[in-house]
Scaffold this active site. Structure first.
Site, mmCIF file in Angstrom:
data_model
loop_
_atom_site.group_PDB
_atom_site.id
_atom_site.type_symbol
_atom_site.label_atom_id
_atom_site.label_comp_id
_atom_site.label_asym_id
_atom_site.label_seq_id
_atom_site.Cartn_x
_atom_site.Cartn_y
_atom_site.Cartn_z
ATOM 1 N N SER A 286 -71.841 77.734 -46.431
ATOM 2 C CA SER A 286 -70.759 77.464 -45.464
ATOM 3 C C SER A 286 -69.715 76.675 -46.573
ATOM 4 O O SER A 286 -69.035 77.475 -47.064
ATOM 5 C CB SER A 286 -71.205 76.288 -44.697
ATOM 6 N N ASP A 297 -62.375 84.743 -55.810
ATOM 7 C CA ASP A 297 -61.183 85.935 -55.265
ATOM 8 C C ASP A 297 -60.049 85.596 -56.056
ATOM 9 O O ASP A 297 -59.541 86.537 -56.060
ATOM 10 C CB ASP A 297 -61.391 85.734 -53.747
ATOM 11 N N LYS A 311 -73.302 82.192 -45.078
ATOM 12 C CA LYS A 311 -72.901 81.476 -43.718
ATOM 13 C C LYS A 311 -71.157 81.568 -43.655
ATOM 14 O O LYS A 311 -70.812 80.799 -44.150
ATOM 15 C CB LYS A 311 -73.432 80.125 -43.676
#
Length: 521
Positions: A286, A297, A311
């Site tokens: 999460s 990224d 998640k």
């Protein structure tokens, strides 16, 4: 009372159907629930608790949706708010169940237990006159916590004391730190561990960064292993420390467009030029994955460890009473590259119990800012995979508190080898050391002599000693001893540091830090 209970259940049904509330649906639902309650009350072999029955019905309803929508009953509702607010009311002790004993690992400095003289190694035998033997750790925590200013009676058994100690402790506000450990692993390399994401996490994290910078930190290892997540906004705050102003941290997209949103870094001139490595594993979920995904990224640093949980769903709390709520999944979140990390949960047992990595062929492919391939739909796969293997024998020794108990004996000079040691608290030596004495400096190393001393302790006390298994798990046993003995000599943070310095994942991070620094070129 019955109408209130029915309304509670219907309200949740309304939330699940995302707003369907016409009179006909309400009337039909009310009739069905009333009929079912009448059948149960008239025919069940014993009286029933209607409110409990309704609560279980709500849980069953939510289980048909996804693994992350859930019901908060009064006990869990209170516990969740304690964790998110970063504080609770209690006596201020870290406790652990070791076999059938409830053991004090450490009193929280400055707290009510600490002021009354509760010590590490004390055994809490009774709480308000009730034996702690059948209680789980969570049951004991629930009994020790309570409203501010109320009192709780505990009975303590302490080694070398023939008579138990009776204490009445007044509950006070106790801080719950979500960023408990921060130190230098070696010169210039900082380490911060975030346990979970709560309201206070962003501010705690910033203070730790500032403190380490003052100590000479030039790069950082951020440990998010076994961090199950928590609040979204503290995760954004943490990621913001490393990203330039305006960089996308995470986006949220749901069936209902009112939940769609992009969250971007708002700060600048913070730690954007600090080389960073993030550690993850199967327990990272999460909010942890939001931070790790943003770092990866944007090619801001390296990720090391194991695949994260996966998640990618966002929950919002909907209160259904003053002390109850449902956490309902309202959207999915996406990392800056556009990947959703959610694992397939169509087979619930596999989702909960299966920790194997998701095959690459079944995962979505995206690309980082610099064109590196990254995968979605199955958690985050780190740049470098380092497996954590834990021998079952080490666990067999750890669970009943064997390492903890030995460390207490060692520090008290009650083992053959420890009689030769002089600990920092005892160091008043001027000139040459007495013959055979060893002065502990800034760290403790569990060398071959310590291992032999520990073997002797196991054998003398008829504990779980298996020569073959001991040899196989020797490295792990050494780490456990260094953690526990360092904790008792100095403090728990020093014990954690000793443990991490022998961690294969940490060692890989130290090796790869120069590569992480290249992202900043």
């Amino acid at each position: 009372m019955k109408k209130k209970i029915f309304f509670l259940l219907l309200l949740v049904a309304g939330l699940v159907s995302l707003g369907a509330r016409d009179d006909e649906i309400w009337d039909r639902s009310l009739e069905k629930i009333a009929a079912m309650e009448a059948v149960i009350n008239q025919n069940y072999f014993q009286p029933v608790d209607s409110e409990k029955m309704v609560q279980e019905s709500i849980k069953g309803m939510l289980q048909t949706l996804d693994p992350h929508s859930y019901f908060l009953d009064p006990d869990n509702f209170s516990r969740m708010f304690e964790e998110q607010k970063g504080k609770y009311y209690g006596i201020g002790t870290q406790i652990q169940k070791q076999a059938d004993r409830l053991v004090v690992i450490a009193p929280i400095e400055g707290g009510p237990s600490w002021r009354l003289g509760v010590q590490p190694g004390d055994i809490i035998t009774h709480i308000n006159g009730e034996s702690t033997k059948p209680l789980s750790s969570q049951d004991a925590v629930d009994k020790l916590r309570g409203p501010k200013g109320t009192k709780v009676n505990i009975t303590i058994a302490r080694e070398k004391l023939e008579k138990s100690l009776e204490m009445t402790i007044t509950r006070e506000e106790i801080p719950l730190y979500s960023v408990p450990y921060a130190f230098l692993l070696q010169e210039g390399v900082g380490y911060i561990f975030i346990r979970n994401f709560a309201e206070t996490t962003g501010e705690e994290f910033k203070k730790k960064l500032e403190a380490l910078t003052q100590q000479g930190m030039k790069s950082l290892v951020l440990d998010l292993r076994n961090n199950p997540g928590g609040s979204l906004f503290p995760a954004i705050e943490v990621a913001d420390e490393f990203l330039p102003k305006g960089a996308l941290v995470v986006s949220v997209k749901g069936r209902n467009a009112i939940y769609d949103r992009e969250y971007r870094a708002s700060g600048s001139n913070q730690y954007e030029k600090l080389p960073v490595i993030v550690l993850i594993n199967q327990g990272s979920a999460s909010a942890s994955e939001i931070v790790a995904g943003a770092v990866m990224d944007h090619d801001r640093g390296l990720l090391i460890g194991e695949d994260s949980w996966g998640k990618g769903m966002v929950q919002t709390l909907f209160p259904v009473a003053s002390n109850m709520a449902v956490a309902l999944t309202i959207a999915k979140y996406y990392t800056p590259s556009g990947r959703c990390l959610q694992r397939n949960y169509s087979r619930l047992d596999d989702y909960i119990l299966d920790t194997k990595a998701v095959p690459e062929s079944s995962r979505d492919i995206k690309y980082t800012d610099k064109g590196r391939k990254v995968l979605g739909e199955g958690g985050i796969t780190p740049d470098y995979t380092v497996k954590f293997d834990y021998h079952i024998y080490t666990l067999e020794l750890r669970m009943p508190g064997t390492f903890f108990a030995y460390a207490r004996k060692f520090f008290s000079h009650e083992t053959p080898l420890s009689k030769n040691f002089i600990f920092p608290q005892e160091a008043q030596v001027k000139g040459p050391l007495p013959p055979g004495k060893i002065l502990i400096g800034k760290s403790f190393i569990a060398d071959a002599a310590v291992l032999e001393d520990f073997k002797g302790y196991l054998q003398a006390n008829k504990l779980n000693y298996d020569p073959k298994k001991f040899k196989e798990a020797e490295g792990e046993i050494r780490r456990e001893l260094e953690r526990e003995i360092s904790s008792v000599i100095w403090n728990i943070e020093m014990g954690w540091r000793a443990y991490e310095l022998a961690d294969a994942v940490i060692l890989k991070a130290l090796q790869m830090m120069p590569e992480a620094a290249k992202f900043l070129e």
